[in-house]
Design a protein around this motif. Structure first.
Motif, PDB file in Angstrom:
ATOM      1  N   LYS A 114       0.839  -1.193  -0.007  1.00  0.00           N
ATOM      2  CA  LYS A 114      -0.021  -0.080   0.049  1.00  0.00           C
ATOM      3  C   LYS A 114       0.946   1.446   0.000  1.00  0.00           C
ATOM      4  O   LYS A 114       0.334   2.202  -0.492  1.00  0.00           O
ATOM      5  CB  LYS A 114      -0.812  -0.122   1.158  1.00  0.00           C
ATOM      6  CG  LYS A 114      -2.038  -1.110   1.198  1.00  0.00           C
ATOM      7  CD  LYS A 114      -2.822  -1.183   2.394  1.00  0.00           C
ATOM      8  CE  LYS A 114      -4.057  -2.058   2.250  1.00  0.00           C
ATOM      9  NZ  LYS A 114      -4.829  -1.970   3.534  1.00  0.00           N
ATOM     10  N   TYR A 115       1.903   1.126   0.471  1.00  0.00           N
ATOM     11  CA  TYR A 115       3.017   2.294   0.564  1.00  0.00           C
ATOM     12  C   TYR A 115       3.796   2.468  -0.791  1.00  0.00           C
ATOM     13  O   TYR A 115       4.985   2.942  -0.679  1.00  0.00           O
ATOM     14  CB  TYR A 115       3.838   2.399   1.864  1.00  0.00           C
ATOM     15  CG  TYR A 115       2.993   2.545   2.997  1.00  0.00           C
ATOM     16  CD1 TYR A 115       2.721   3.775   3.306  1.00  0.00           C
ATOM     17  CD2 TYR A 115       2.291   1.442   3.910  1.00  0.00           C
ATOM     18  CE1 TYR A 115       1.991   4.248   4.403  1.00  0.00           C
ATOM     19  CE2 TYR A 115       1.809   1.752   5.053  1.00  0.00           C
ATOM     20  CZ  TYR A 115       1.633   3.368   5.383  1.00  0.00           C
ATOM     21  OH  TYR A 115       0.732   3.618   6.413  1.00  0.00           O
ATOM     22  N   HIS A 116       3.481   1.441  -1.742  1.00  0.00           N
ATOM     23  CA  HIS A 116       4.079   1.519  -3.086  1.00  0.00           C
ATOM     24  C   HIS A 116       5.364   0.908  -2.917  1.00  0.00           C
ATOM     25  O   HIS A 116       6.342   1.091  -3.847  1.00  0.00           O
ATOM     26  CB  HIS A 116       4.229   3.072  -3.683  1.00  0.00           C
ATOM     27  CG  HIS A 116       2.968   3.740  -3.658  1.00  0.00           C
ATOM     28  ND1 HIS A 116       1.818   3.408  -4.660  1.00  0.00           N
ATOM     29  CD2 HIS A 116       2.664   4.659  -3.011  1.00  0.00           C
ATOM     30  CE1 HIS A 116       0.862   4.221  -4.338  1.00  0.00           C
ATOM     31  NE2 HIS A 116       1.177   5.197  -3.403  1.00  0.00           N
ATOM     32  N   ILE A 117       5.656  -0.039  -2.175  1.00  0.00           N
ATOM     33  CA  ILE A 117       6.746  -0.897  -1.977  1.00  0.00           C
ATOM     34  C   ILE A 117       6.313  -2.358  -2.880  1.00  0.00           C
ATOM     35  O   ILE A 117       5.709  -2.990  -2.565  1.00  0.00           O
ATOM     36  CB  ILE A 117       7.445  -1.212  -0.675  1.00  0.00           C
ATOM     37  CG1 ILE A 117       7.613  -0.092  -0.013  1.00  0.00           C
ATOM     38  CG2 ILE A 117       8.435  -2.442  -0.723  1.00  0.00           C
ATOM     39  CD1 ILE A 117       8.029  -0.230   1.528  1.00  0.00           C
ATOM     40  N   PRO A 118       7.101  -2.498  -3.906  1.00  0.00           N
ATOM     41  CA  PRO A 118       6.774  -3.714  -4.861  1.00  0.00           C
ATOM     42  C   PRO A 118       6.634  -5.152  -3.811  1.00  0.00           C
ATOM     43  O   PRO A 118       7.528  -5.096  -2.877  1.00  0.00           O
ATOM     44  CB  PRO A 118       8.001  -3.962  -5.576  1.00  0.00           C
ATOM     45  CG  PRO A 118       8.589  -2.495  -5.917  1.00  0.00           C
ATOM     46  CD  PRO A 118       8.514  -1.836  -4.357  1.00  0.00           C
ATOM     47  N   ARG A 119       5.882  -6.040  -4.162  1.00  0.00           N
ATOM     48  CA  ARG A 119       5.945  -7.248  -3.229  1.00  0.00           C
ATOM     49  C   ARG A 119       7.192  -8.020  -3.146  1.00  0.00           C
ATOM     50  O   ARG A 119       7.446  -8.762  -2.212  1.00  0.00           O
ATOM     51  CB  ARG A 119       4.569  -8.109  -3.796  1.00  0.00           C
ATOM     52  CG  ARG A 119       3.220  -7.564  -3.735  1.00  0.00           C
ATOM     53  CD  ARG A 119       2.353  -8.567  -4.076  1.00  0.00           C
ATOM     54  NE  ARG A 119       2.062  -9.359  -3.225  1.00  0.00           N
ATOM     55  CZ  ARG A 119       1.174  -9.524  -2.076  1.00  0.00           C
ATOM     56  NH1 ARG A 119       0.588  -8.416  -1.731  1.00  0.00           N
ATOM     57  NH2 ARG A 119       1.330 -10.459  -1.205  1.00  0.00           N
ATOM     58  N   SER A 120       7.857  -7.810  -4.545  1.00  0.00           N
ATOM     59  CA  SER A 120       9.102  -8.679  -4.481  1.00  0.00           C
ATOM     60  C   SER A 120      10.173  -8.145  -3.283  1.00  0.00           C
ATOM     61  O   SER A 120      10.859  -8.955  -2.641  1.00  0.00           O
ATOM     62  CB  SER A 120       9.938  -8.531  -5.791  1.00  0.00           C
ATOM     63  OG  SER A 120       9.953  -7.370  -6.292  1.00  0.00           O
ATOM     64  N   ILE A 121      10.343  -6.759  -3.066  1.00  0.00           N
ATOM     65  CA  ILE A 121      11.004  -6.260  -2.333  1.00  0.00           C
ATOM     66  C   ILE A 121      10.239  -6.427  -0.849  1.00  0.00           C
ATOM     67  O   ILE A 121      11.087  -6.636   0.317  1.00  0.00           O
ATOM     68  CB  ILE A 121      11.197  -4.707  -2.624  1.00  0.00           C
ATOM     69  CG1 ILE A 121      12.076  -4.578  -3.766  1.00  0.00           C
ATOM     70  CG2 ILE A 121      12.086  -4.249  -1.559  1.00  0.00           C
ATOM     71  CD1 ILE A 121      12.167  -3.327  -4.257  1.00  0.00           C
ATOM     72  N   GLY A 122       9.183  -5.970  -0.522  1.00  0.00           N
ATOM     73  CA  GLY A 122       8.387  -6.139   0.800  1.00  0.00           C
ATOM     74  C   GLY A 122       8.631  -7.748   1.153  1.00  0.00           C
ATOM     75  O   GLY A 122       8.742  -7.816   2.205  1.00  0.00           O
ATOM     76  N   SER A 123       8.631  -8.694   0.289  1.00  0.00           N
ATOM     77  CA  SER A 123       8.719  -9.950   0.965  1.00  0.00           C
ATOM     78  C   SER A 123       9.925 -10.112   1.634  1.00  0.00           C
ATOM     79  O   SER A 123      10.046 -10.823   2.234  1.00  0.00           O
ATOM     80  CB  SER A 123       8.106 -11.059  -0.324  1.00  0.00           C
ATOM     81  OG  SER A 123       7.230 -10.608  -0.841  1.00  0.00           O
TER      82      SER A 123
END
Length: 354
Positions: A54-63
């Motif tokens: 939701k804070y525009h962090i890609p799921r690949s990086i957020g994971s």
């Protein structure tokens, strides 16, 4: 072929299919256990990954961020617990001797029974012609070094597989579900698969978060009680209560046995020995019979008979890992069946209105 003959043939076919699935799960457990464990932990860690998205962090990086932070948290807790646990490991030989000394009256009785049994076996080992039977030939297995190396290699491969699968499921699990639904041409099937996946993800992540919160509360309560009772290293028993409570029936029973032995070694009077395991049992019953129904609610209420059967089946298939996965897998099945029952009932009402 009429419908009755078709139904009579479907029963053995389904039976053979279930037997084949169980055999595959048992034989290939080294493959399926990391997959199931990664899927389960992915449900638990999906909410923070979605929050970062939701804070525009890609799921690949957020994971990757969530996995690294979770690993650091686990590593910090493990290092904090390493000192008291290591202290108990060093004291273990002396503690065992003291426990044996306190249990010596029971030990003498057991040894006398064993001596009697051994004499009976020696008498029955003589054959009818008066000659002793030949001793059995014992074939030695692999040495301890081979066992340790083989076990360590399998463990490292399992951990690496788990971490890689967990990352891919957190980063790309939502696209996998979407592409799976697109395999069906019927829009109704596509919508149903997506709804079931979202429902399972939401409810199971909620269930795991609530269980984790309750286990942390249980661990804190056990730590406080053991500290008030002057039990040594109370934080160790609180942590073990919180962790082992994830494993239904078996985990609390193991923790209760350990607390009983430690209490037997620590205290001298019978009342002091009984009090720590009795209070631990009371806290486990309070958490399982009152707090769980109160906070988890009827949404996740499952018949205890089904839970026990699931624990037996998965424990037989995969050992301790299967016992750990038994209840979450049962929750997933319950959510899917409830979803299908609701949709079937809605479809029936829609037809009746027409």
């Amino acid at each position: 072929m009429d419908s009755q003959q078709t139904r009579s043939l479907s029963v053995p076919i389904w039976g053979l299919f279930i037997i084949a699935v169980i055999a595959v799960l048992y034989i290939a457990q080294s493959v399926f256990i990391p997959i199931f464990m990664a899927t389960l932990i992915a449900f638990l860690l999906t909410p923070p990954v979605s929050l970062l998205a939701k804070y525009h962090i890609p799921r690949s990086i957020g994971s990757a961020i969530v996995i690294v932070l979770s690993s650091l948290l686990i590593g910090t807790l493990s290092s904090y617990m390493a000192e008291p646990v290591g202290e108990w490991v060093e004291r273990l030989p002396n503690e065992i001797q003291q426990i044996e000394r306190k249990l010596s009256p029971f030990k003498d009785s057991i040894e006398s029974v064993q001596e009697t049994t051994q004499k009976v076996e020696e008498m029955t080992s003589i054959s009818d012609d008066g000659q002793a039977t030949q001793p059995d030939v014992v074939v030695k297995g692999p040495n301890i070094f081979y066992i340790l190396v083989d076990g360590t290699q399998a463990f490292l491969i399992g951990v690496l597989s788990f971490v890689v699968l967990l990352y891919f499921m957190l980063a790309f699990g939502h696209t996998l579900i979407l592409r799976t639904s697109l395999l069906f041409e019927d829009k109704g099937y596509q919508s149903q698969i997506l709804k079931i996946a979202r429902d399972v993800q939401y409810k199971l992540s909620r269930y795991l978060l609530l269980i984790t919160a309750l286990n942390l509360v249980l661990g804190a309560a056990v730590t406080l009680v053991m500290w008030l009772l002057d039990m040594p290293t109370p934080i160790v028993w609180g942590a073990s209560a919180a962790f082992l409570n994830y494993i239904p029936y078996v985990g609390p029973a193991i923790n209760l046995g350990v607390i009983t032995l430690v209490s037997l070694q620590t205290f001298d009077s019978l009342a002091q020995v009984i009090l720590p395991p009795a209070l631990l049992l009371g806290l486990n019953l309070l958490e399982g019979q009152f707090l769980q129904p109160m906070f988890i609610g009827r949404m996740f209420t499952i018949n205890p008979v089904l839970i026990f059967i699931s624990v037996l089946i998965w424990g037989w298939l995969w050992g301790m890992a299967g016992i750990f996965l038994a209840v979450p897998l049962l929750v997933i099945m319950n959510i899917i069946l409830e979803k299908n029952d609701f949709q079937a009932a809605s479809h029936t009402r829609h037809i009746s209105r027409k």
